[in-house]
Design a protein around this motif. Sequence first.
Motif, mmCIF file in Angstrom:
data_model
loop_
_atom_site.group_PDB
_atom_site.id
_atom_site.type_symbol
_atom_site.label_atom_id
_atom_site.label_comp_id
_atom_site.label_asym_id
_atom_site.label_seq_id
_atom_site.Cartn_x
_atom_site.Cartn_y
_atom_site.Cartn_z
ATOM 1 N N ARG A 45 0.827 -1.217 0.000
ATOM 2 C CA ARG A 45 0.000 0.000 0.000
ATOM 3 C C ARG A 45 0.861 1.266 0.000
ATOM 4 O O ARG A 45 0.840 2.069 0.942
ATOM 5 C CB ARG A 45 -0.942 0.017 1.217
ATOM 6 C CG ARG A 45 -2.021 -1.074 1.177
ATOM 7 C CD ARG A 45 -2.884 -0.857 -0.044
ATOM 8 N NE ARG A 45 -4.174 -1.503 0.006
ATOM 9 C CZ ARG A 45 -4.576 -2.444 -0.850
ATOM 10 N NH1 ARG A 45 -3.736 -2.873 -1.796
ATOM 11 N NH2 ARG A 45 -5.781 -2.935 -0.799
ATOM 12 N N PRO A 46 1.644 1.474 -1.073
ATOM 13 C CA PRO A 46 2.563 2.626 -1.095
ATOM 14 C C PRO A 46 1.823 3.960 -1.130
ATOM 15 O O PRO A 46 0.786 4.096 -1.779
ATOM 16 C CB PRO A 46 3.349 2.410 -2.394
ATOM 17 C CG PRO A 46 2.424 1.617 -3.265
ATOM 18 C CD PRO A 46 1.681 0.708 -2.322
ATOM 19 N N ASP A 47 2.373 4.927 -0.419
ATOM 20 C CA ASP A 47 1.793 6.276 -0.428
ATOM 21 C C ASP A 47 2.086 6.987 -1.742
ATOM 22 O O ASP A 47 1.269 7.765 -2.241
ATOM 23 C CB ASP A 47 2.393 7.093 0.723
ATOM 24 C CG ASP A 47 2.174 6.416 2.062
ATOM 25 O OD1 ASP A 47 1.058 6.518 2.590
ATOM 26 O OD2 ASP A 47 3.124 5.770 2.551
ATOM 27 N N LEU A 48 3.282 6.739 -2.284
ATOM 28 C CA LEU A 48 3.733 7.400 -3.510
ATOM 29 C C LEU A 48 4.187 6.344 -4.506
ATOM 30 O O LEU A 48 4.909 5.412 -4.140
ATOM 31 C CB LEU A 48 4.898 8.350 -3.194
ATOM 32 C CG LEU A 48 5.570 9.077 -4.365
ATOM 33 C CD1 LEU A 48 4.594 10.025 -5.041
ATOM 34 C CD2 LEU A 48 6.801 9.843 -3.871
ATOM 35 N N VAL A 49 3.744 6.480 -5.753
ATOM 36 C CA VAL A 49 4.159 5.570 -6.821
ATOM 37 C C VAL A 49 4.797 6.391 -7.933
ATOM 38 O O VAL A 49 4.203 7.366 -8.407
ATOM 39 C CB VAL A 49 2.967 4.776 -7.391
ATOM 40 C CG1 VAL A 49 3.412 3.888 -8.562
ATOM 41 C CG2 VAL A 49 2.314 3.932 -6.305
ATOM 42 N N VAL A 50 6.017 6.028 -8.333
ATOM 43 C CA VAL A 50 6.683 6.661 -9.471
ATOM 44 C C VAL A 50 6.634 5.661 -10.614
ATOM 45 O O VAL A 50 7.224 4.581 -10.531
ATOM 46 C CB VAL A 50 8.142 7.039 -9.138
ATOM 47 C CG1 VAL A 50 8.785 7.737 -10.337
ATOM 48 C CG2 VAL A 50 8.187 7.939 -7.898
ATOM 49 N N LEU A 51 5.925 6.017 -11.666
ATOM 50 C CA LEU A 51 5.575 5.054 -12.719
ATOM 51 C C LEU A 51 6.130 5.451 -14.081
ATOM 52 O O LEU A 51 5.872 6.556 -14.571
ATOM 53 C CB LEU A 51 4.049 4.942 -12.801
ATOM 54 C CG LEU A 51 3.451 4.148 -13.961
ATOM 55 C CD1 LEU A 51 3.838 2.678 -13.870
ATOM 56 C CD2 LEU A 51 1.938 4.309 -13.988
ATOM 57 N N ASP A 52 6.867 4.531 -14.700
ATOM 58 C CA ASP A 52 7.286 4.689 -16.091
ATOM 59 C C ASP A 52 6.147 4.199 -16.984
ATOM 60 O O ASP A 52 5.447 3.248 -16.633
ATOM 61 C CB ASP A 52 8.560 3.869 -16.341
ATOM 62 C CG ASP A 52 9.086 4.017 -17.759
ATOM 63 O OD1 ASP A 52 8.767 5.025 -18.422
ATOM 64 O OD2 ASP A 52 9.815 3.116 -18.200
ATOM 65 N N LEU A 53 5.948 4.826 -18.132
ATOM 66 C CA LEU A 53 4.875 4.406 -19.031
ATOM 67 C C LEU A 53 5.286 3.256 -19.940
ATOM 68 O O LEU A 53 4.436 2.487 -20.400
ATOM 69 C CB LEU A 53 4.406 5.589 -19.886
ATOM 70 C CG LEU A 53 3.682 6.721 -19.155
ATOM 71 C CD1 LEU A 53 3.280 7.812 -20.144
ATOM 72 C CD2 LEU A 53 2.456 6.206 -18.405
ATOM 73 N N ASN A 54 6.578 3.142 -20.242
ATOM 74 C CA ASN A 54 7.055 2.110 -21.166
ATOM 75 C C ASN A 54 7.567 0.915 -20.384
ATOM 76 O O ASN A 54 8.720 0.880 -19.970
ATOM 77 C CB ASN A 54 8.152 2.680 -22.069
ATOM 78 C CG ASN A 54 7.605 3.727 -23.016
ATOM 79 O OD1 ASN A 54 7.483 4.898 -22.657
ATOM 80 N ND2 ASN A 54 7.262 3.309 -24.213
ATOM 81 N N LEU A 55 6.684 -0.044 -20.198
ATOM 82 C CA LEU A 55 7.029 -1.219 -19.405
ATOM 83 C C LEU A 55 6.743 -2.491 -20.187
ATOM 84 O O LEU A 55 5.834 -2.515 -21.026
ATOM 85 C CB LEU A 55 6.196 -1.244 -18.112
ATOM 86 C CG LEU A 55 6.477 -0.145 -17.087
ATOM 87 C CD1 LEU A 55 5.398 -0.154 -16.016
ATOM 88 C CD2 LEU A 55 7.852 -0.326 -16.465
ATOM 89 N N PRO A 56 7.479 -3.555 -19.910
ATOM 90 C CA PRO A 56 7.174 -4.837 -20.543
ATOM 91 C C PRO A 56 5.893 -5.423 -19.940
ATOM 92 O O PRO A 56 5.583 -5.186 -18.778
ATOM 93 C CB PRO A 56 8.390 -5.703 -20.185
ATOM 94 C CG PRO A 56 8.914 -5.103 -18.914
ATOM 95 C CD PRO A 56 8.654 -3.625 -19.019
ATOM 96 N N GLY A 57 5.141 -6.155 -20.740
ATOM 97 C CA GLY A 57 3.909 -6.746 -20.228
ATOM 98 C C GLY A 57 2.797 -5.717 -20.160
ATOM 99 O O GLY A 57 2.434 -5.100 -21.157
ATOM 100 N N ILE A 58 2.286 -5.499 -18.964
ATOM 101 C CA ILE A 58 1.209 -4.524 -18.781
ATOM 102 C C ILE A 58 1.732 -3.128 -19.101
ATOM 103 O O ILE A 58 2.731 -2.686 -18.532
ATOM 104 C CB ILE A 58 0.686 -4.555 -17.327
ATOM 105 C CG1 ILE A 58 0.249 -5.965 -16.935
ATOM 106 C CG2 ILE A 58 -0.484 -3.580 -17.163
ATOM 107 C CD1 ILE A 58 -0.080 -6.116 -15.461
ATOM 108 N N GLY A 59 1.071 -2.411 -20.007
ATOM 109 C CA GLY A 59 1.498 -1.063 -20.368
ATOM 110 C C GLY A 59 1.286 -0.080 -19.233
ATOM 111 O O GLY A 59 0.503 -0.325 -18.302
ATOM 112 N N GLY A 60 1.987 1.055 -19.310
ATOM 113 C CA GLY A 60 1.945 2.044 -18.241
ATOM 114 C C GLY A 60 0.571 2.595 -17.943
ATOM 115 O O GLY A 60 0.183 2.722 -16.772
#
Length: 203
Positions: A45-60
Motif C-alpha cells: 500500500r505505497p503512499d507514492l508511486v513513481v511510474l514509467d509508461l514504457n514497461l514490458p507486459g502490462i502497459g503504463g
Amino acid sequence: MKALLIDDHAIVLSGLRRLFAALPQFAIFEAANGRDALGLVQSERPDLVVLDLNLPGIGGFELLRRILLEYPAARVLVLSMHTEARYASRAIQAGARGYVSKNAAPAELLKALRVVAEGGRYIENDVAQAMALNTVAAADGSAALTERDLEIVRLLGAGRSLHEIAGVLGIGYKTVANSCTQIKAKLGVSRTADLIRLGAIAG
C-alpha cells in the motif's frame, strides 16, 4: 511512508534511489514490470508511486488504471521518456497526480516528488506549457482559434496593448478589440486579463 518505483531500467531505479536520499521518510520498494508492481501495491500500500509508461507486459496507462483501482489512495507521479503534452494529459485524466519527463533536471524531479507526496499536483514546466498551448489552440473544436486569434493572445501575453497589436498585425484597433471579444467567447473567459494570462503561459 512508502514509495514504489516502477521502471524496467536499473540505471533509472538507481538514480531515483539517490534522489530519495533527500526524502528519508520513505521506505523504497522497486518493480521492473506491471505484475510485480501490482503485487507490491497489494502488499505494501505505497503512499507514492513513481511510474514509467514504457514497461514490458502490462502497459503504463493500463497499470496506472489498475493501481488506482486496487488502491485509490496512491499518489502516482508518472516519470516518462515522452515529453509530448498528449501523454501528460492522458496520464492526468487517468488519475496521475503528476507528470515529469526523464529530460527534467534532478531538482525539478525532486520538487515533483515532494509536491505529489504531500498531496499536491505537479506537471513539469515545459510539458505544462505545451498542454496550455494545446488548450488555447483547441479550446473548442467547433470554434477553434484562428492563427490571428492565437497571435493576438500571444501578443497580449507579451504585454502589448491593443493599439500596439493593431500596429504589429497591420489591422485596425476596432478589429483587434472585436477579435478579443470573440476569443473570450471561444475560450469561455470574461476578462482580457484571462487572455493575457493564457498568452503568458503559451509564450
